[in-house]
Design a protein around this motif. Structure first.
Motif: not given
Lengths: 658, 284
Positions: A345-346, A400, A402
């Motif tokens: 997710y990064l 990001i 997430h």
């Protein structure tokens, strides 16, 4: 038979030579060129060799001298301008220091030129700085003539990698050879007269060069894996166990290379581009991510700006010990910054890949002067990087993505600018080392990217894409200046929108590129007044003073007022979205010039909420909180994160207590 | 046998200490409220009647914090400094309340009085504080020795790939997890001993903690290991539940509050089972 043999040999020679040519039609003027034969000594940490270099005088006047960058001499002492500005030191032991030394220099006729060399410091007069070398020619170079030089040189790489250098057996060889400055003719890039543009190596600055042809032979011990900005023409290992690699690169502004026995390799293809990726062992899980990112960037730039012409591209993820080489660009070679097992997710490392690749456009092809106009490469490139990241990884999720939290690249850029305490300290015009109060990065990267997003918000995505396409078409493989970009913007915006934004867009650039003010629009208030029917004392002929009221008009007519204020100095056109209780919505335009503006509505409906810039187009606005207001605040939305935060604290503190 | 006895007795003791657990919760909740209410007011003041919170609809948008503009810096400094103060406050508070909880678990009576709870908390506070600090220091030292030193040695050894370091760290993390129960047992046995004996003899209690841990090592160790795993899984479950639940109304918000506090009380109960289990092992 003899004629046939000669013809056959000539044909074979032509084929052999043309196989090495990348572009049959040069992409640039190629005013400079370098043919080098160098060898890496991994023990001494040196690169030694010879160079044939040429420079063409394309001015109308004879030129009496040649100026060359000797970048590695920045690491020669702590008195160099580089270290004076950074208040640092190259290191503690001899092996840490870096330098470049010309061992011998002759011209085409064999004339010894060693006595004609002198170091100069055109920027700060620092007598201890040896990063610019002047060769006072015995005879000036006539207009149109080409000067040839044969140079033997030794480059000692610095121990602490700052873009260039070594750690153990890892080498990143950049800014490593004597390199011509740019001879600017009057009018070019704002030059007032003909002359060399050859700045010293500063702590906060990058580079400026002519597009050149490089033919480079590199010799390294056979265990080394080598990557460079050139196309590999030939590779062999000689009897002494030395790997000899011949590279050719055309129309690039710099030639860098790396060598390390530990590299793993991955190859991929995007249309005509053969992509080679070098990375340290243990990061195999990141390869697909980097490859995807670079292909996204190739695709997006090709569609929106212009084609990537080279058939070769190498990029490098340096190992931990060579991380000082990460995040740097040499057009057809760039370095990213990765790490093993980065969460999916990064997207920080993909962001670096996209950014550094983007420099192939912004200063690689559009070869601006990074010393003097850093925003033209870093700012423009950051702007495109954020567009690419947010496009491919999801709107608002470029950095990001997430499941429960996210952040866009565009907002990351904006945050860097709007929350900087020194955001008003300077405009974007200083030379890179002259940005005051440590504002170089913030102003040249983030502020410039943010005002480019704002420009897109005002003129639209289609128009700004057209601006950059035109900019590419007119200036690729040349040296554009800020004025050239502004001129193209004015031309394209006028072509596409007439005078909708005024005579031209200079008003925008004056406030953003050349302005220090901030932009902040505020929704100051919403009022809904009930318009009551008449009720008052009237004098009548018969009954005297009586209370009268008009019962015919309904009591449900409202006058609603939405009050806007401009708090900042920057004046930009903004949109207002007004939402009524009935669900009706109205869009308003405000030129944003006055200090305030009221929008009034009369009717049975009442304003429920209003938002300035509802699509967040004006990214320069330093405070989005005050852009909206509602008469019915949603307390649930506000309390929800607080409740969750509090629960987190409750559990966290209990977990850490034993 | 002792192993199973620890679970059953621990659970029974925890159930009989329900009053102490609720007092524990009430006290921690009161302190949390002191932190929460200013935070709420701050957010209300910073946001006014803005609709910026719409950005939270699709999850926790980090952009929101950047959009807080001028209010961003003071708010973050409030949250961080407030959080640090809260951590410190909780450190002392948990230590204080643990005294009452251990005493209640030792007494093992449903009729345990709140007055006794606070009396024991006050009596044991300083001794428990020393035990807590010492054991935390021991844990930190052990983590450095178990994880940090091998990694440093490996990296100093020459050309080590990141993958090799990752593998080593992964193994060492498991080793660290396996070592952790030992120190928690030392802390729990020490506190049990202090609650049952002379509360002023702190260092003697730590000595006893080590002695008791290794005397009944297998049953104690696996009991503690399982309790750590159960509590860890429970916290992961809580995180999942709370992250996925997004209330849309005031009622939903209240439900979130009730749910979170219920889960926290369950968390306290699990901790009490651990303490109660060690108390039972101490008594056996």
């Amino acid at each position: 038979m003899r004629k046939f043999l000669i013809s056959f040999l000539l044909l074979a020679l032509t084929v052999a030579l043309s196989a090495q040519v990348i572009f049959y039609k040069p992409l640039s003027e190629r005013l400079t060129g370098y043919t080098m034969d160098v060898e890496l000594d991994p023990e001494a940490k040196t690169v030694t060799g010879s160079m044939e270099a040429y420079w063409i005088n394309n001015s109308q006047s004879p030129v009496p001298d040649i100026q060359m960058h000797m970048y590695l001499n920045a690491f020669r002492s702590n008195k160099s301008t580089f270290y004076r500005e950074s208040n640092g030191s190259p290191g503690s032991s001899e092996i840490d220091y870096g330098w470049v030394e010309i061992n011998n220099i002759i011209d085409r006729s064999g004339k010894d030129l060693n006595g004609f060399l002198e170091y100069i410091s055109p920027d700060d007069g620092n007598p201890d700085d040896m990063t610019v070398l002047r060769l006072n020619l015995p005879e000036p170079v006539a207009p149109g003539d080409t000067a040839f030089f044969y140079i033997d040189f030794t480059s000692k790489l610095p121990g602490s990698i700052r873009r260039t250098g070594f750690t153990d057996d890892f080498f990143f060889v950049a800014q490593w050879f004597p390199k011509f400055g740019v001879y600017e003719t009057k009018g070019m890039n704002g030059a007032e007269e003909d002359g060399w543009n050859c700045h010293q190596f500063h702590a906060h600055s990058e580079f400026y060069s002519n597009h050149s042809v490089y033919k480079v032979r590199i010799k390294v011990p056979e265990e080394f894996v080598v990557g460079s900005g050139g196309q590999l023409i030939k590779q062999e290992i000689n009897d002494q166990g030395i790997k000899v690699l011949d590279y050719r690169a055309e129309d690039i502004v710099d030639f860098a290379w790396t060598a390390w026995p530990g590299y793993s390799e991955h190859e991929g293809q995007w249309e005509h581009v053969n992509i080679r990726f070098l990375y340290p062992p243990g990061r195999d899980d990141q390869v697909d991510r980097h490859m995807a990112a670079v292909k996204y960037a190739l695709e997006y730039f090709t569609e929106r700006v212009g084609p990537f012409p080279w058939p070769h591209l190498t990029f490098v993820d340096p190992p931990m010990k060579g991380s000082g080489a990460g995040g740097m660009e040499y057009t057809t070679l760039f370095t990213t910054a990765g790490a093993a097992r980065l969460p999916e997710y990064l997207h920080m490392s993909e962001m670096v890949t996209v950014h550094e690749f983007g420099h192939a456009y912004f200063m690689g092809m559009l070869a601006t002067n990074e010393f003097e106009d850093p925003w033209m490469d870093e700012g423009m490139n950051s702007y495109w990087e954020s567009r690419i990241m947010d496009h491919y990884y999801g709107p608002g999720k470029g950095i990001i993505e997430h499941e429960h939290f996210y952040m866009s690249d565009r907002e990351m850029q904006r945050t860097g600018y709007v929350h900087a305490s020194n955001r008003k300290v300077s405009d974007n015009s200083p030379w890179s080392w002259d940005y005051p109060h440590g504002s170089y990065s913030m102003l040249s990267y983030q502020k410039a990217a943010t005002w480019l997003h704002t420009l897109q918000g005002i003129i639209g995505e289609e128009t700004i894409d057209s601006v950059f396409k035109t900019y590419y078409n007119e200036w690729a493989f040349r040296h554009p200046s800020p004025d050239d970009f502004i001129e193209i913007t004015n031309k394209v915006v006028t072509q596409m929108h007439g005078d909708r934004f005024g005579e031209d867009m200079q008003w925008f650039f004056d406030q953003t590129l050349y302005g220090t003010g901030i932009c902040d629009y505020k929704l100051a208030g919403i009022s809904n007044y009930k318009q009551r029917s008449f009720r008052g004392i009237e004098k009548t002929d018969t009954a005297g003073m009586v209370l009268k009221k008009d019962d015919t008009a309904g009591d449900s007519i409202y006058k609603s007022v939405v009050r806007l204020e401009r708090i900042g100095e920057v004046r930009l056109p903004v949109q207002l979205l007004v939402h009524f209780r009935s669900g009706k919505e109205v869009r308003e335009e405000w030129d944003g010039k006055a200090r305030y503006k009221d929008f009034e509505y009369t009717g049975t409906d009442r304003v429920e909420w209003a938002v300035i810039d509802p699509e967040y187009r004006i990214t320069m606005d330093v405070n989005y909180i005050n852009n909206s207001m509602t008469t019915k605040p949603d307390k649930v939305r506000r309390k929800r994160p607080v409740r969750k935060l509090v629960t987190f604290i409750q559990f966290f503190t209990h977990i850490i207590s034993i | 046998m002792k192993f199973f006895k620890a679970f059953t007795s621990g659970a029974i003791r925890a159930l009989r200490s329900i009053k102490a657990i609720l007092l524990f919760w009430l006290m921690t909740f009161a302190v949390l409220a002191v932190f929460t209410y200013p935070l709420k007011s701050f957010i209300n003041e910073a946001m006014g009647n803005s609709m910026i919170t719409n950005l939270l609809d699709e999850g926790f948008n980090l952009t929101l914090f950047t959009d807080l503009g001028q209010a961003f810096s003071p708010m973050m400094s409030y949250i961080t400094s407030g959080f640090l103060i809260l951590l410190l406050l909780y450190f002392f508070l948990y230590n204080f309340l643990n005294g009452g909880l251990f005493d209640s678990l030792k007494t093992n009576k449903l009729s345990y009085k709140p007055g006794d709870f606070f009396r024991s908390s006050a009596r044991l506070f300083l001794s428990y504080l020393v035990v807590m600090v010492l054991v935390i220091l021991m844990i930190l030292l052990a983590m450095v020795l178990v994880v940090g030193v091998p990694v440093l040695i490996q990296r100093a050894g020459g050309s080590v790939t990141e993958e090799q370091t990752w593998k080593l760290v992964s193994v060492l993390r498991i080793v660290a997890l396996l070592v952790l129960p030992v120190f928690l047992l030392v802390a729990d046995y020490s506190r049990t001993w202090l609650a049952a004996n002379d509360y002023r003899k702190v260092f003697k209690s730590i000595g006893y903690g080590f002695k008791a841990t290794f005397k009944t090592f297998l049953s104690s160790y696996f009991f503690m290991l399982i309790m750590i795993i159960v509590q860890g899984l429970f916290v992961m479950l809580v995180a999942k539940v709370l992250a996925s639940y997004t209330p849309e109304s005031g009622g939903g918000l209240f439900l979130l509050f009730l749910l979170s506090q219920f889960l926290f009380i369950v968390k306290l109960f699990l901790r009490a089972v651990r303490y109660g289990g060690v108390t039972a092992l101490y008594r056996l």
